[in-house]
Design a protein around this motif. Sequence first.
Motif, PDB file in Angstrom:
ATOM      1  N   GLU A 126       3.732 -12.457   8.513  1.00 10.07           N
ATOM      2  CA  GLU A 126       3.424 -13.756   9.098  1.00 10.07           C
ATOM      3  C   GLU A 126       3.905 -14.870   8.183  1.00 10.07           C
ATOM      4  O   GLU A 126       3.815 -14.769   6.953  1.00 10.07           O
ATOM      5  CB  GLU A 126       1.910 -13.881   9.318  1.00 10.07           C
ATOM      6  CG  GLU A 126       1.476 -15.114  10.060  1.00 10.07           C
ATOM      7  CD  GLU A 126       0.010 -15.065  10.440  1.00 10.07           C
ATOM      8  OE1 GLU A 126      -0.626 -16.134  10.470  1.00 10.07           O
ATOM      9  OE2 GLU A 126      -0.491 -13.951  10.708  1.00 10.07           O
ATOM     10  N   ALA A 127       4.428 -15.917   8.774  1.00  8.18           N
ATOM     11  CA  ALA A 127       4.853 -17.096   8.031  1.00  8.18           C
ATOM     12  C   ALA A 127       4.558 -18.326   8.873  1.00  8.18           C
ATOM     13  O   ALA A 127       4.612 -18.273  10.103  1.00  8.18           O
ATOM     14  CB  ALA A 127       6.341 -17.028   7.692  1.00  8.18           C
ATOM     15  N   ALA A 128       4.252 -19.423   8.227  1.00 14.23           N
ATOM     16  CA  ALA A 128       3.939 -20.658   8.933  1.00 14.23           C
ATOM     17  C   ALA A 128       5.196 -21.502   9.104  1.00 14.23           C
ATOM     18  O   ALA A 128       5.879 -21.792   8.115  1.00 14.23           O
ATOM     19  CB  ALA A 128       2.877 -21.458   8.178  1.00 14.23           C
ATOM     20  N   ARG A 129       5.497 -21.887  10.333  1.00 11.93           N
ATOM     21  CA  ARG A 129       6.564 -22.865  10.558  1.00 11.93           C
ATOM     22  C   ARG A 129       5.984 -24.239  10.206  1.00 11.93           C
ATOM     23  O   ARG A 129       5.019 -24.702  10.812  1.00 11.93           O
ATOM     24  CB  ARG A 129       7.035 -22.818  12.008  1.00 11.93           C
ATOM     25  CG  ARG A 129       8.033 -23.918  12.387  1.00 11.93           C
ATOM     26  CD  ARG A 129       9.338 -23.870  11.582  1.00 11.93           C
ATOM     27  NE  ARG A 129      10.023 -22.613  11.672  1.00 11.93           N
ATOM     28  CZ  ARG A 129      10.931 -22.313  12.600  1.00 11.93           C
ATOM     29  NH1 ARG A 129      11.243 -23.209  13.525  1.00 11.93           N
ATOM     30  NH2 ARG A 129      11.535 -21.133  12.590  1.00 11.93           N
ATOM     31  N   MET A 130       6.572 -24.848   9.222  1.00  3.49           N
ATOM     32  CA  MET A 130       6.073 -26.104   8.682  1.00  3.49           C
ATOM     33  C   MET A 130       7.202 -27.135   8.665  1.00  3.49           C
ATOM     34  O   MET A 130       8.384 -26.780   8.535  1.00  3.49           O
ATOM     35  CB  MET A 130       5.516 -25.907   7.265  1.00  3.49           C
ATOM     36  CG  MET A 130       4.488 -24.784   7.161  1.00  3.49           C
ATOM     37  SD  MET A 130       3.854 -24.509   5.484  1.00  3.49           S
ATOM     38  CE  MET A 130       2.637 -25.835   5.372  1.00  3.49           C
ATOM     39  N   TYR A 131       6.810 -28.400   8.783  1.00  4.23           N
ATOM     40  CA  TYR A 131       7.793 -29.485   8.783  1.00  4.23           C
ATOM     41  C   TYR A 131       7.332 -30.600   7.857  1.00  4.23           C
ATOM     42  O   TYR A 131       6.149 -30.930   7.781  1.00  4.23           O
ATOM     43  CB  TYR A 131       7.983 -30.053  10.188  1.00  4.23           C
ATOM     44  CG  TYR A 131       8.637 -29.097  11.158  1.00  4.23           C
ATOM     45  CD1 TYR A 131      10.019 -28.899  11.144  1.00  4.23           C
ATOM     46  CD2 TYR A 131       7.878 -28.396  12.088  1.00  4.23           C
ATOM     47  CE1 TYR A 131      10.619 -28.025  12.037  1.00  4.23           C
ATOM     48  CE2 TYR A 131       8.466 -27.523  12.984  1.00  4.23           C
ATOM     49  CZ  TYR A 131       9.835 -27.336  12.950  1.00  4.23           C
ATOM     50  OH  TYR A 131      10.426 -26.467  13.826  1.00  4.23           O
TER      51      TYR A 131
END
Length: 285
Positions: A259-264
């Motif tokens: 799992e990885a977080a899509r971050m901006y």
Amino acid sequence: MAEFEIRSASAREIGLMRDWADEEGWNPGDSDRWAFAVADPEGFLIGRLDGEPVGCISAVRYGTGFGFIGFYITRPAVRGRGYGMRLWQAGMDRLQGRTVGLDGVVDQQENYRRSGFVRAWNNVRFEGVPAAGGGAGALPEGVSLVDGRSLSFGRLAAYDRRFFPQARHAFLAAWVGLPGRRAVAAVRDGEMRGFGVVRPCSGASRIGPLYAADKQVAAALVHALAAEGQGAAVAVDVPDCNGLAMELVAELGLSPTFEAARMYSGPVPEVDRAGLFGVTSLELG
């Protein structure tokens, strides 16, 4: 005193970055580096300590206003000495003034928050052999599956743009066209209703992107792409903001493994989340 320098990676070093990612357990595609290199040839940075490669980061520019961070790796033997932070700063400097995206692994997400990144959703990797009939249901009336490479590139690029913040023509052409990959499109009355690509990896072959107008189309694409491996496992990185996509992988009998977080950093780009059943790549977006 050891000398640490950061410069653009050579083509060979981009391959080395891919190997390091494999050692980290990220299961990169066997030929991903060739598509990555054409996306932004100077966007891959390598850190050398006394001439020896010890770390890397990618900071790829898309269009005039977007960038993506990936391949953020420091070799275990030199961690904790500040070299990773210097690579991070070099990558962010290259993308200054742009909205920047990344897929942050769990143990780094707090660091990214401190750097101004905000979570948009999580990308959860699901793996396994799709259950026969999983996501069951015939294709919607009038929809057929065709070889994605038989469609004009203009149609593919326009469709891809719905799901990604900027056009990425050079990358997409290589991603779809590299040997050993299969691309499948769902079409009705000349209109694209879905698209997916499968590529060989060190472990399970990865499906990405996976775009679809609905769950039935997405299921049909997964089965068609998985058939390329003749019963071998596949993996797809599913955005958890798409409830139908999460339902689909459960129906297919796939299991979460990563799992990885899509971050901006900056405004969160507007994309067609409802049609995004699997992201293209955790390294380049």
